[in-house]
Each structure stands twice: as structure tokens, then as C-alpha cells.
Motif scaffolding. Structure first.
Motif, PDB file in Angstrom:
ATOM      1  N   ASP A  26     -69.904  53.612  78.140  1.00 23.36           N
ATOM      2  CA  ASP A  26     -69.680  53.926  79.550  1.00 23.36           C
ATOM      3  C   ASP A  26     -69.026  52.746  80.268  1.00 23.36           C
ATOM      4  O   ASP A  26     -68.217  52.931  81.190  1.00 23.36           O
ATOM      5  CB  ASP A  26     -71.002  54.288  80.229  1.00 23.36           C
ATOM      6  N   ASN A  27     -69.363  51.542  79.842  1.00 25.54           N
ATOM      7  CA  ASN A  27     -68.739  50.358  80.436  1.00 25.54           C
ATOM      8  C   ASN A  27     -67.262  50.280  80.075  1.00 25.54           C
ATOM      9  O   ASN A  27     -66.418  49.913  80.906  1.00 25.54           O
ATOM     10  CB  ASN A  27     -69.449  49.087  79.963  1.00 25.54           C
ATOM     11  N   LEU A  28     -66.942  50.642  78.832  1.00 27.41           N
ATOM     12  CA  LEU A  28     -65.538  50.668  78.427  1.00 27.41           C
ATOM     13  C   LEU A  28     -64.789  51.758  79.185  1.00 27.41           C
ATOM     14  O   LEU A  28     -63.638  51.561  79.600  1.00 27.41           O
ATOM     15  CB  LEU A  28     -65.428  50.886  76.918  1.00 27.41           C
ATOM     16  N   ALA A  29     -65.438  52.908  79.375  1.00 24.90           N
ATOM     17  CA  ALA A  29     -64.789  54.001  80.112  1.00 24.90           C
ATOM     18  C   ALA A  29     -64.433  53.560  81.529  1.00 24.90           C
ATOM     19  O   ALA A  29     -63.340  53.865  82.039  1.00 24.90           O
ATOM     20  CB  ALA A  29     -65.706  55.219  80.144  1.00 24.90           C
ATOM     21  N   ALA A  30     -65.334  52.830  82.170  1.00 19.73           N
ATOM     22  CA  ALA A  30     -65.060  52.341  83.523  1.00 19.73           C
ATOM     23  C   ALA A  30     -63.904  51.345  83.526  1.00 19.73           C
ATOM     24  O   ALA A  30     -63.041  51.368  84.410  1.00 19.73           O
ATOM     25  CB  ALA A  30     -66.316  51.699  84.095  1.00 19.73           C
ATOM     26  N   ALA A  31     -63.864  50.491  82.511  1.00 22.04           N
ATOM     27  CA  ALA A  31     -62.778  49.514  82.419  1.00 22.04           C
ATOM     28  C   ALA A  31     -61.440  50.200  82.168  1.00 22.04           C
ATOM     29  O   ALA A  31     -60.410  49.810  82.731  1.00 22.04           O
ATOM     30  CB  ALA A  31     -63.081  48.515  81.304  1.00 22.04           C
ATOM     31  N   LEU A  32     -61.449  51.235  81.350  1.00 26.77           N
ATOM     32  CA  LEU A  32     -60.210  51.982  81.077  1.00 26.77           C
ATOM     33  C   LEU A  32     -59.733  52.724  82.318  1.00 26.77           C
ATOM     34  O   LEU A  32     -58.522  52.877  82.535  1.00 26.77           O
ATOM     35  CB  LEU A  32     -60.437  52.959  79.926  1.00 26.77           C
ATOM     36  N   LYS A  33     -60.670  53.205  83.115  1.00 27.56           N
ATOM     37  CA  LYS A  33     -60.275  53.890  84.348  1.00 27.56           C
ATOM     38  C   LYS A  33     -59.574  52.925  85.297  1.00 27.56           C
ATOM     39  O   LYS A  33     -58.593  53.286  85.966  1.00 27.56           O
ATOM     40  CB  LYS A  33     -61.510  54.492  85.015  1.00 27.56           C
ATOM     41  N   ALA A  34     -60.075  51.682  85.313  1.00 25.63           N
ATOM     42  CA  ALA A  34     -59.467  50.678  86.184  1.00 25.63           C
ATOM     43  C   ALA A  34     -58.151  50.145  85.615  1.00 25.63           C
ATOM     44  O   ALA A  34     -57.231  49.805  86.363  1.00 25.63           O
ATOM     45  CB  ALA A  34     -60.445  49.526  86.407  1.00 25.63           C
ATOM     46  N   HIS A  35     -58.059  50.098  84.296  1.00 24.42           N
ATOM     47  CA  HIS A  35     -56.867  49.545  83.638  1.00 24.42           C
ATOM     48  C   HIS A  35     -56.482  50.458  82.469  1.00 24.42           C
ATOM     49  O   HIS A  35     -56.768  50.154  81.314  1.00 24.42           O
ATOM     50  CB  HIS A  35     -57.134  48.126  83.136  1.00 24.42           C
ATOM     51  N   PRO A  36     -55.841  51.582  82.743  1.00 21.92           N
ATOM     52  CA  PRO A  36     -55.481  52.540  81.678  1.00 21.92           C
ATOM     53  C   PRO A  36     -54.538  51.910  80.654  1.00 21.92           C
ATOM     54  O   PRO A  36     -53.720  51.047  80.978  1.00 21.92           O
ATOM     55  CB  PRO A  36     -54.791  53.676  82.446  1.00 21.92           C
ATOM     56  N   LEU A  37     -54.681  52.375  79.410  1.00 16.05           N
ATOM     57  CA  LEU A  37     -53.806  51.933  78.331  1.00 16.05           C
ATOM     58  C   LEU A  37     -52.874  53.070  77.947  1.00 16.05           C
ATOM     59  O   LEU A  37     -53.332  54.203  77.709  1.00 16.05           O
ATOM     60  CB  LEU A  37     -54.625  51.516  77.107  1.00 16.05           C
ATOM     61  N   GLN A  38     -51.592  52.787  77.869  1.00 15.85           N
ATOM     62  CA  GLN A  38     -50.619  53.788  77.453  1.00 15.85           C
ATOM     63  C   GLN A  38     -50.203  53.533  76.008  1.00 15.85           C
ATOM     64  O   GLN A  38     -50.416  52.456  75.463  1.00 15.85           O
ATOM     65  CB  GLN A  38     -49.391  53.747  78.369  1.00 15.85           C
ATOM     66  N   GLY A  39     -49.575  54.543  75.422  1.00 14.88           N
ATOM     67  CA  GLY A  39     -49.084  54.406  74.059  1.00 14.88           C
ATOM     68  C   GLY A  39     -49.679  55.429  73.131  1.00 14.88           C
ATOM     69  O   GLY A  39     -50.754  55.991  73.388  1.00 14.88           O
ATOM     70  N   THR A  40     -48.976  55.691  72.039  1.00 15.93           N
ATOM     71  CA  THR A  40     -49.402  56.692  71.051  1.00 15.93           C
ATOM     72  C   THR A  40     -49.893  56.060  69.756  1.00 15.93           C
ATOM     73  O   THR A  40     -50.227  56.771  68.811  1.00 15.93           O
ATOM     74  CB  THR A  40     -48.242  57.651  70.739  1.00 15.93           C
ATOM     75  N   THR A  41     -49.929  54.732  69.705  1.00 16.72           N
ATOM     76  CA  THR A  41     -50.487  54.003  68.565  1.00 16.72           C
ATOM     77  C   THR A  41     -51.635  53.152  69.078  1.00 16.72           C
ATOM     78  O   THR A  41     -51.452  52.364  70.019  1.00 16.72           O
ATOM     79  CB  THR A  41     -49.437  53.090  67.909  1.00 16.72           C
ATOM     80  N   GLY A  42     -52.821  53.327  68.519  1.00 17.69           N
ATOM     81  CA  GLY A  42     -53.961  52.589  69.043  1.00 17.69           C
ATOM     82  C   GLY A  42     -55.074  52.405  68.025  1.00 17.69           C
ATOM     83  O   GLY A  42     -55.186  53.178  67.058  1.00 17.69           O
ATOM     84  N   ILE A  43     -55.885  51.377  68.252  1.00 18.58           N
ATOM     85  CA  ILE A  43     -57.060  51.114  67.415  1.00 18.58           C
ATOM     86  C   ILE A  43     -58.257  50.890  68.333  1.00 18.58           C
ATOM     87  O   ILE A  43     -58.116  50.462  69.478  1.00 18.58           O
ATOM     88  CB  ILE A  43     -56.859  49.876  66.511  1.00 18.58           C
ATOM     89  N   GLY A  44     -59.438  51.214  67.845  1.00 15.57           N
ATOM     90  CA  GLY A  44     -60.656  51.045  68.625  1.00 15.57           C
ATOM     91  C   GLY A  44     -61.785  50.533  67.773  1.00 15.57           C
ATOM     92  O   GLY A  44     -61.742  50.594  66.528  1.00 15.57           O
ATOM     93  N   HIS A  45     -62.835  50.043  68.428  1.00 18.72           N
ATOM     94  CA  HIS A  45     -63.911  49.372  67.694  1.00 18.72           C
ATOM     95  C   HIS A  45     -65.204  49.415  68.494  1.00 18.72           C
ATOM     96  O   HIS A  45     -65.208  49.237  69.713  1.00 18.72           O
ATOM     97  CB  HIS A  45     -63.504  47.909  67.476  1.00 18.72           C
ATOM     98  N   THR A  46     -66.312  49.675  67.811  1.00 19.79           N
ATOM     99  CA  THR A  46     -67.641  49.431  68.362  1.00 19.79           C
ATOM    100  C   THR A  46     -68.240  48.300  67.552  1.00 19.79           C
ATOM    101  O   THR A  46     -68.333  48.385  66.334  1.00 19.79           O
ATOM    102  CB  THR A  46     -68.541  50.681  68.282  1.00 19.79           C
ATOM    103  N   ARG A  47     -68.651  47.225  68.228  1.00 13.29           N
ATOM    104  CA  ARG A  47     -69.067  45.996  67.546  1.00 13.29           C
ATOM    105  C   ARG A  47     -70.579  45.853  67.529  1.00 13.29           C
ATOM    106  O   ARG A  47     -71.248  46.070  68.536  1.00 13.29           O
ATOM    107  CB  ARG A  47     -68.456  44.772  68.234  1.00 13.29           C
ATOM    108  N   TRP A  48     -71.106  45.460  66.382  1.00 14.71           N
ATOM    109  CA  TRP A  48     -72.491  45.042  66.238  1.00 14.71           C
ATOM    110  C   TRP A  48     -72.445  43.559  65.904  1.00 14.71           C
ATOM    111  O   TRP A  48     -71.951  43.164  64.857  1.00 14.71           O
ATOM    112  CB  TRP A  48     -73.172  45.829  65.124  1.00 14.71           C
ATOM    113  N   ALA A  49     -72.895  42.709  66.823  1.00  9.09           N
ATOM    114  CA  ALA A  49     -72.630  41.274  66.746  1.00  9.09           C
ATOM    115  C   ALA A  49     -73.213  40.636  65.489  1.00  9.09           C
ATOM    116  O   ALA A  49     -74.370  40.854  65.132  1.00  9.09           O
ATOM    117  CB  ALA A  49     -73.194  40.573  67.978  1.00  9.09           C
ATOM    118  N   THR A  50     -72.375  39.855  64.799  1.00 10.50           N
ATOM    119  CA  THR A  50     -72.822  38.997  63.700  1.00 10.50           C
ATOM    120  C   THR A  50     -72.505  37.549  64.063  1.00 10.50           C
ATOM    121  O   THR A  50     -73.385  36.756  64.318  1.00 10.50           O
ATOM    122  CB  THR A  50     -72.157  39.402  62.376  1.00 10.50           C
ATOM    123  N   HIS A  51     -71.214  37.211  64.108  1.00  7.27           N
ATOM    124  CA  HIS A  51     -70.807  35.875  64.562  1.00  7.27           C
ATOM    125  C   HIS A  51     -70.431  35.956  66.043  1.00  7.27           C
ATOM    126  O   HIS A  51     -69.493  36.635  66.409  1.00  7.27           O
ATOM    127  CB  HIS A  51     -69.599  35.376  63.766  1.00  7.27           C
TER     128      HIS A  51
END
Length: 608
Positions: free
Chosen positions: A53-78
Motif C-alpha cells: 500500500d505504501n508503494l501504491a501511494a508512492a506510484l500515485k504520486a510519481h507514476p512510472l511509464q513504459g512497457t518494460t519493467g521489473i518489480g520486487h518484494t524484499r525480505w531484508a538480509t543485508h
């Protein structure tokens, strides 16, 4: 662990990637982010700590354009779970997402810093972006740079990369962590597993260990660790979007608890001949009658399933069994007998420690049999025989239906071994098989006892410490109950063999410590009754799961009793696993914790 997704195609990438990240929430995460190639060829990123939900809010404020994209959900190690440490990471002209651990990142970082490169995160993953970009600086193509960089990485990783001024290009790689390619119409996808790709594509290719791939909207090229172009099979994924919804339940865990009877029944259908009503497993890659010894290893709940399996194999098939948690066995490296069998148990088939044990045991000459819910996983591909359970997708981090499905497969295996080793006559085999086949119906009856379990939960939810007791083949079920309570309610719980109570743990018992007893009347009940009376005499509040006969004898001992259906002692561990899991769920509801995504935990533990 971390989740990866990516798309190269003709539609806006951000909504596709974001929804894939939603489907990867079950893996556990503490930050998330997306990167795309903008229309001007530049890499654009959006990242956020915390939930999607935090990422969704950030994307609403700063939309990303383009048809090539990568995404990630991180579980902290380092590095801490901050926005700065969130993926995707960018260095110069490349952005990457990474699942796993780069073990030699410190050495590589020192080399790259010596070249004048500056690092802005605390993560090991950032090193990959800098390494690839350093090869781009040498006028290599993205494909050449990625191939060169991969040869320097040590550890476990799944990677997806995109490149500035290369719209419509994505490179993926895997070594020790899963990665799958999805095929679309004029678009291609990458995902940590087929669930991430479920609504996007059912045509899936699973990369082999050491593979890397080059994706464009119209093509896929796969290379092995020697950079030789190879073909990998396209498979039709079984998961669909409808299978991974909550279907009206409050949590995935609640839904999956209610799926126990179906998971047991579907698994039984797979291992049973419908005409003869006899257990029928695939041909073994060994002679079961001549096996000198078996070795079992697993992690977490799967390890407890293995403990029950050991009890069955030794008592029914008279087969000696060694068992240890995978994280210990892989480094203890115990000697193995000639012509032995190794039995590995995992829901995902990607558990790093269990996979490490598999490889050790295989090198030691053992025939590998794996009990898996995801048969096309790395463990499945590296096993001599896969005994697949049919639990369906398990989304909640805490394992539920996969546990009883694992036990069902192990029960079928024990009966088959007993038959082939001549340790069980036909009449006894038929009786035990009938008890197993009757189990889905008995499991369904448990859900008529929810109010009694909720009454127990009100007592447990007030406690700081809880003891679980069991005996015989139900001792591991006590361990599973304690683990579930710790996992999702954050209440400290310990399990003991009830006979060990007076060898130390009884000193913990007072009126503030509930004692949860797994006590079918068919398994050492009189001994258990004596142990519970000792606990009660010291102020312990006894909460018992038993059957009708046991309830009659416990009525003056236990404060609360949930009466379960009568079943044969052979299948009691499977049945009694269900209410102890429900108890943990109900306690977690009362405590208000995040049931599906408990803190600090991940679904698939793909790193050590």
C-alpha cells in the motif's frame, strides 16, 4: 523470501508488475519497488518501505511509464528494511532486482570501489548492478555484460535486469533460487514462481540452475552456465487466479485450514488405486525390501512431518531411520550406508537448506525421494523420485494443509514399504489403508468443533508461555502446535514428550501456563493421563484434544476438552494436526497479529 517479477511487452508495465507483486506477498517482505524504461529510454524507479500500500501511494504520486519493467518484494538480509535499501537497485545504465544472497559481495565491492564506484545502499544486491554496469563501460552489449558479471557471483540468486536505452529487453538469471519465464502474446514475463505469473500466462518455463535468459516481447533465448544456448521445456501451470483468492475467508490461512480435507483427499486419490483401494506409488529406484536404512531431512513443519514419518517407517516397515533438521545435517555430514534412501520433504521444493542436504546425500550415493507440493521445483528436478502431494497453492506463510498432505504421503509410503518388506500382513494393511481413506471425512468433522477451540484460544491468548505435550507419533504434532503458536501469535511455546515433563519442564508449570495436550485415547493414553495429572497437581490449566474415550477419563483433569472424531492410532497424527493449527489461528485473531504475513518470516526460505 523476496519476490521477483518482470514484463517486456506492449502494455503499461507498472500495473502488471504491481499486481504480480500482490500475488508474491505470501513470500514475506518488508519493502517493495518497481523500475521501468521510460519513453525517453531512461530508467525510472519507485520504491517504498513497508507494505505494498505504501508503494501504491508512492506510484500515485510519481507514476512510472513504459512497457518494460521489473518489480520486487524484499525480505531484508543485508541492510535494514528501508526505502533506500529497497529494490530495484540502479547503477549507471542498469537496474536489477535480486532474490538470494551474494556471498562474495564484500570482495567484489572492494574491487569496484577501487575503480571509483560509489555504493548508496547497505545491500549485497547493489553489487550486481555495479558489476554489470562496469562491463557496459567496457563497450559490451547488455547480454555480454550480464554473462560476464554472472561468472563472478558466488551464492544464491535469481535476477532480473533492465537497461537504459534498451526498451523491450530484460535479462534473467538463476543460481540456487527459483525463476520462471511466462509466455504471452507479444509480451514475456519473469517471476519467482508460477503464482506470480498465474493470470498472465499458463505457459511456463522453469530455468535450470545456472541458466540465464534474454527476453524480448517476441522471443526467449536461454543459455546455460557455459553460455551455450539451450532449450528448456514449456509446461502448463496448474495454478489459476481463482485458486489463489481468499474466497470470502478473512485470511489465506483460514481458507487453507478449511482446505485440509480436500488436500488430504486429493493426495489420497493420487496414491490410491480406486478399484482395489490399495496404496499404489510409483516404482522405486531401489529395492525397498533390501534397504538398509533411510535418512530423512527437512525444515520447520516439514521436519515435524518427517518425525511422524520416521515413527511410521520404523514401527510398520521396520526400517531404521536417521533424521535431522536440514540446516544441521548438511554440515554434520553423517556417514551414509551403501544403497540407502534419502527422504526430503518440502512444500516449495526450493528450501535452501533442504536442497543442500539433497545434494550432499546424492553425492553420498543415496537414492533421493522427495515429498513436494511443487513438483517442477529444483528439488523435484534433482530427485530420483518425487512423491507429489496435491495440496494446491499455499499462500499463507504458516504452513497448514501442506503439512497434512505431507503426512498423508508419508503414511502411504510407510504402508507401501511395510508391504514390500513383508512386515505387515494383508489384513492389517487393508485395515490401516481404510483408516487412511476415511480421513478426509473425519477431518471435515473437526470444523463442527470450532467453538470449543475458540474457548481454548481465549485461555491461551492471555498466556505468556504455553506448554504442548504429546506422546508417540503425536509428539511431533505437539511440536507443530507450539511452532504455529509462536509463528503467528508471538506467544512463547514449547513442546515436550509428556514423559519428559518431570525431568525438568514441570518446574515451569503454574496457573499462568496453559498445558495443551495432544491425547488420543489410542496412543499411550494412560501414560499421558498420569503426566497430565502431575501437571494439574501443580496448578497447570489442562487443555486437551482427545476423542470420546479419552474425554471420559480426562473430565476431572482437563479444564477444557475438544472431542475429536474416533480414528485409528495410525492416522491420529494427521487428524490432530488440524485443531492445533486452528488453535494457533484463533489465538492470533485475538492477539490482532498479521496472520498471513507474520513478522520476520517468509514462505519459501531460499537462502540459509
Amino acid at each position: 523470501m523476496c519476490g521477483i517479477c518482470g514484463v517486456v511487452g506492449h502494455r503499461p508495465a507498472t500495473p502488471i508488475v504491481f499486481e504480480a507483486l500482490r500475488r508474491l506477498e505470501y513470500r514475506g517482505y518488508d519493502s517493495a519497488g518497481i523500475a521501468t524504461i521510460a519513453p525517453d529510454g531512461q530508467i525510472t524507479r519507485c520504491r517504498a518501505a513497508g507494505k505494498l500500500d505504501n508503494l501504491a501511494a508512492a506510484l500515485k504520486a510519481h507514476p512510472l511509464q513504459g512497457t518494460t519493467g521489473i518489480g520486487h518484494t524484499r525480505w531484508a538480509t543485508h541492510g535494514a528494511p528501508t526505502t533506500n535499501n529497497a529494490h530495484p537497485h540502479q547503477a549507471g545504465r542498469v537496474a536489477i532486482v535480486h532474490n538470494g544472497i551474494i556471498e562474495n559481495f564484500a570482495e567484489l565491492k572492494k574491487i569496484l570501489e577501487g575503480q571509483g564506484r560509489q555504493f548508496v545502499t547497505e545491500t549485497d544486491s547493489e553489487i550486481v548492478a555495479h558489476l554489470v554496469d562496469s562491463y557496459l563501460d567496457q563497450n559490451m552489449t547488455p547480454q555480454q555484460a550480464a554473462a560476464a558479471a554472472l561468472k563472478h557471483l558466488e551464492g544464491a540468486y535469481a535476477l532480473a535486469m533492465i537497461f537504459e536505452d534498451h526498451d523491450g529487453l530484460m535479462i534473467g538469471a538463476r543460481h540456487g533460487a527459483p525463476l520462471a519465464i511466462g509466455y504471452g502474446e507479444g509480451e514475456m514475463f519473469l517471476g519467482s514462481d508460477s503464482l506470480a505469473l498465474a493470470p498472465l500466462s499458463r505457459r511456463i518455463t522453469y530455468l535450470e540452475d545456472g541458466d540465464w535468459c534474454v527476453l524480448t516481447p517476441q522471443s526467449v533465448e536461454i543459455f546455460d552456465r557455459t553460455d551455450r544456448k539451450v532449450e528448456r521445456p514449456i509446461q502448463i501451470a496448474a495454478q489459476t487466479q481463482s485458486q489463489i483468492g481468499k474466497d470470502g475467508y478473512r485470511h489465506f490461512m483460514e481458507k487453507e485450514l478449511h482446505e485440509h480435507p480436500v488436500a488430504i483427499g486429493q493426495t489420497l486419490q493420487r496414491v490410491t488405486d480406486p478399484v482395489t483401494r490399495r496404496i499404489t506409488l510409483p516404482d522405486f529406484p531401489f529395492n525397498a525390501a533390501e534397504l538398509p536404512r533411510a535418512t530423512i531431512s527437512a525444515c520447520g513443519s516439514a521436519y515435524y512431518a518427517g518425525l511422524v514419518g520416521r515413527y511410521w517407517l520404523e514401527s510398520l516397515a521396520r526400517l531404521p531411520v536417521d533424521i535431522d533438521v536440514a540446516s544441521e545435517m548438511r554440515y554434520r555430514a553423517p556417514p551414509q550406508p551403501d544403497q540407502g534412501m534419502a527422504l526430503l520433504i518440502s512444500q516449495s521444493g526450493e528450501t535452501a537448506d533442504t536442497l543442500g542436504v539433497l545434494r550432499f546425500l546424492k553425492e553420498a550415493g543415496q537414492k533421493i525421494v522427495s515429498v513436494l507440493n511443487v513438483e517442477h521445483s529444483t528439488m523435484g528436478r534433482e530427485s530420483d523420485l518425487v512423491l507429489g502431494m496435491v495440496a494446491g497453492p499455499e499462500i499463507s506463510v504458516a504452513s497448514t494443509k501442506a503439512f497434512t498432505a505431507q503426512l498423508t504421503v508419508l503414511a502411504a509410503l510407510a504402508l507401501t514399504f511395510a508391504r514390500e518388506r513383508g512386515t505387515l500382513d494383508t489384513a492389517a494393511e487393508q485395515e490401516l489403508t481404510a483408516a487412511l481413506l476415511d480421513l478426509p471425512s473425519r477431518a471435515a468433522e473437526i470444523f463442527s468443533h470450532l467453538e470449543g477451540i475458540r474457548d481454548m484460544a481465549r485461555v491461551v491468548a492471555q498466556a505468556r508461555d504455553v506448554l504442548y505435550l504429546g506422546r508417540g507419533s503425536c509428539m511431533p504434532i505437539a511440536q507443530e502446535g507450539a511452532l504455529k503458536l509462536k509463528e503467528i501469535s508471538y506467544i512463547h511455546a514449547e513442546a515436550y514428550a509428556a514423559g519428559e515433563l518431570k525431568h525438568g519442564p514441570i518446574s515451569l508449570i503454574d496457573q499462568t501456563v496453559p498445558v495443551v495436550a495432544i491425547a488420543p485415547s489410542t496412543i499411550l493414553f494412560d501414560k499421558m493421563l498420569s503426566n497430565l495429572q502431575e501437571a494439574k497437581a501443580r496448578g497447570g490449566r489442562i487443555l486437551a484434544f482427545t476423542d470420546a474415550a479419552g474425554a471420559e477419563k480426562l473430565k476431572d483433569v482437563a479444564e477444557q476438552i475438544v472431542v475429536l472424531p474416533d480414528v485409528d492410532a495410525f492416522v491420529a497424527p494427521i487428524l490432530y494436526a488440524i485443531p492445533v493449527q486452528i488453535l494457533a489461528y484463533e489465538v492470533a485473531l485475538l492477539k490482532g497479529t498479521d496472520v498471513d504475513q507474520p513478522r520476520n518470516l517468509a514462505k519459501s526460505v531460499t537462502v540459509e
